[in-house]
Enzyme design. Structure first.
Site, PDB file in Angstrom:
ATOM      1  CE  LYS A 147      13.585  -5.431   2.774  1.00 27.63           C
ATOM      2  NZ  LYS A 147      14.863  -5.736   2.269  1.00 27.63           N
TER       3      LYS A 147
ATOM      4  CE1 TYR B 176      10.936 -20.973   3.449  1.00 25.49           C
ATOM      5  CE2 TYR B 176       9.774 -18.667   3.372  1.00 25.49           C
ATOM      6  CZ  TYR B 176      10.043 -20.215   2.841  1.00 25.49           C
ATOM      7  OH  TYR B 176       8.973 -20.530   2.104  1.00 25.49           O
TER       8      TYR B 176
ATOM      9  CG  ASP C 147      24.368  -6.954  13.308  1.00 27.19           C
ATOM     10  OD1 ASP C 147      24.119  -6.094  12.457  1.00 27.19           O
ATOM     11  OD2 ASP C 147      23.738  -7.260  14.401  1.00 27.19           O
TER      12      ASP C 147
ATOM     13  CE1 TYR D   1      10.449  -5.609   5.266  1.00 20.79           C
ATOM     14  CE2 TYR D   1       8.158  -6.000   4.589  1.00 20.79           C
ATOM     15  CZ  TYR D   1       9.423  -6.149   4.376  1.00 20.79           C
ATOM     16  OH  TYR D   1       9.762  -7.045   3.363  1.00 20.79           O
TER      17      TYR D   1
ATOM     18  CB  SER E  43       8.773  -6.707   0.203  1.00 25.03           C
ATOM     19  OG  SER E  43       7.346  -6.992   0.367  1.00 25.03           O
TER      20      SER E  43
END
Ligand code: UD1
Length: 335
Positions: free
Chosen positions: A152, A11, A58, A148, A124
Site C-alpha cells: 500500500k 465491501y 481483473d 500488505y 490503509s
C-alpha cells in the site's frame, strides 16, 4: 461524473457505489469477484432504484481493462481492487505486490492513455505501522510491518510520483482505519470469502454459533480494560468520505492524503459489550496471547479531513454493531 470503480463489488466499494449512484454519478464497476459475490449488484440497484454496469475484469488483465476504459471514458477512477489479508501477505508477498502495485500501474497507464486525470486511491492506516504517537496524524512516520502494508505504501508513492509528473493530475489517498458495519437496509455488508480474520465478522460468527468463542488477542495492554483498541469507522461514513474526495478532485491539482476514522478508539471488550447490548446475546470469549504485530491502541487524528473536505463521521459504535447484526440477520452472509 463518469466514475470507473475497481473492486466496486466488494465491501467498501459496494457501499461507495450505492452512494455514488444516489448522488447522480454514472458508474462502471470492474471486479474479479475474488472477494465478493455477484449478487451484490442486484441489492445495490434495488436500494437506489437505478442500474449500472458491472464487468468481470481483473486489474491484471490489461486487454479487458483497456476495453473498459475505451468504452466508458471515465472522468475519475476509484481504485478499491486489491488484496488486504495481512497474514496471507507474509506467505505470498509477490502476489500482493502484483495485485496492489502492478494492478495500480495498469490503471494509471490507461488513465494516461484515455486522458483521465482523477483518482481516489484506497490506502490503509496500516502504512503507519506501530503508532509512536496518538492520535495518528497524516504526518506520522510510515513504517508498515507487513508485505500488505508495504504494498500500500508503494502504491501511495506511485500515486504521488504520477501526480507530479503531469499537469492537471489530481489524486486523493484515503487511509482507512477499521471499516465495520453495514448499510441500514441489511442488504449489503461485509461478506468475505473464506474464514474472516477481522474482529467484527468473527464476533458475528461467534454470536451465530459458527465458532464456539471469540479469542481475544491479549488482556494486558495499556488500555482501560487491558484489551487492544482500534478506531472503528462505519462503512457508510467511509463511503461518504469518497464522495467528499471526489468533490476535492474537481477543484485542485496534485495529491492530498487523509486519514478516515472517527478520532476515537474502542477496545475489544467495548465492542463485545456493544454487540451484547444490540443482540441481547452473550458473546463467549477467552483470552489468548497477543497477536504478533498488533498495536495496543490506534486512532486517527481527523482534523485534516474535517478542515479540507468538511467530512466528519456520523455513526457511533452502537450503530456499527446494530447495522452489522441487521445485515447478518437479513442476508445471512456468514452461514
Ligand atoms: C487488521 C490488520 C491491518 C488491516 C486491518 C483492516 C493485522 C495485524 N492488521 O488490523 O493491517 O488494515 O485489519 O482490515 O492483521 N481481535 C481479537 N480477536 C480476533 C480478531 C481481532 O482480539 O479474533 C482484536 C485485534 O487484536 C485488534 C482488534 O480486534 O485489537 C481489531 O482486529 P482486526 O479487525 O484484525 O483489525 P486490526 O488488527 O486493526
Amino acid at each position: 461524473m463518469r466514475i470507473l470503480v475497481t473492486g466496486g463489488n466488494g465491501y467498501i466499494g459496494s457501499h461507495t457505489v450505492r452512494q455514488l449512484l444516489a448522488a447522480g454519478h454514472r458508474v462502471l464497476v470492474l471486479d474479479n469477484f475474488s472477494n465478493s459475490k455477484q449478487e451484490v449488484k442486484i441489492e445495490i440497484q434495488r436500494l437506489c432504484n437505478l442500474s449500472y454496469d458491472l464487468e468481470e475484469v481483473d486489474i491484471l488483465d490489461n486487454d479487458k481493462l483497456e476495453c473498459a476504459f475505451r468504452n466508458f471514458q471515465p472522468e475519475a477512477v476509484m481504485h478499491f481492487a486489491g488484496l488486504k489479508a495481512v497474514a496471507e501477505s507474509f506467505k505470498v508477498p509477490e502476489k500482493y505486490y502484483r495485485e496492489n502495485v502492478v494492478g495500480l500501474l495498469n490503471i494509471l497507464q490507461l488513465m494516461e492513455k484515455y486522458s483521465c486525470k482523477n483518482i481516489v486511491f484506497s490506502s490503509s492506516a496500516t502504512v503507519y505501522g506501530l503508532p509512536t504517537i496518538l492520535p495518528i496524524t497524516e504526518e506520522h512516520g510510515l513504517n508498515p510491518i507487513s508485505p500488505y502494508g508495504r504494498s500500500k505504501l508503494v502504491g501511495e508513492n506511485i500515486i504521488k510520483d504520477w501526480s507530479n509528473a503531469g499537469s492537471d493530475r489530481s489524486a486523493v489517498i484515503l487511509r482507512y482505519f477499521n471499516p465495520v458495519g453495514a448499510h441500514s437496509s441489511g442488504l449489503i455488508g461485509e461478506n468475505p470469502t473464506g474464514v474472516p480474520s477481522n474482529l467484527f465478522p468473527i464476533i458475528l460468527r461467534t454470536i451465530l454459533g459458527i465458532q464456539p468463542n471469540l479469542e481475544i488477542y491479549g488482556y494486558d495492554y495499556d488500555t482501560h480494560d487491558g484489551t487492544a483498541a482500534r478506531d472503528y469507522i462505519h462503512i457508510e461514513d467511509l463511503a461518504s468520505a469518497h464522495l467528499a474526495a471526489l468533490d476535492l478532485l474537481a477543484v485542485f491539482e496534485g495529491v492530498e492524503t487523509f486519514n478516515v476514522g472517527t478520532g476515537r478508539s474502542y477496545t475489544v471488550l467495548d465492542v463485545i459489550k456493544a454487540f451484547e447490548h444490540v443482540t441481547k446475546i452473550q458473546v463467549p470469549y477467552k483470552f489468548v496471547d497477543r497477536r504478533s504485530g498488533d498495536a495496543p491502541n490506534c486512532f486517527a487524528d481527523v482534523a485534516k479531513i474535517k478542515r479540507v473536505l468538511g467530512w466528519t463521521s456520523q455513526y457511533g459504535l452502537h450503530q456499527m454493531c446494530d447495522t452489522a447484526w441487521n445485515w447478518c440477520e437479513t442476508t445471512k452472509p456468514l452461514t
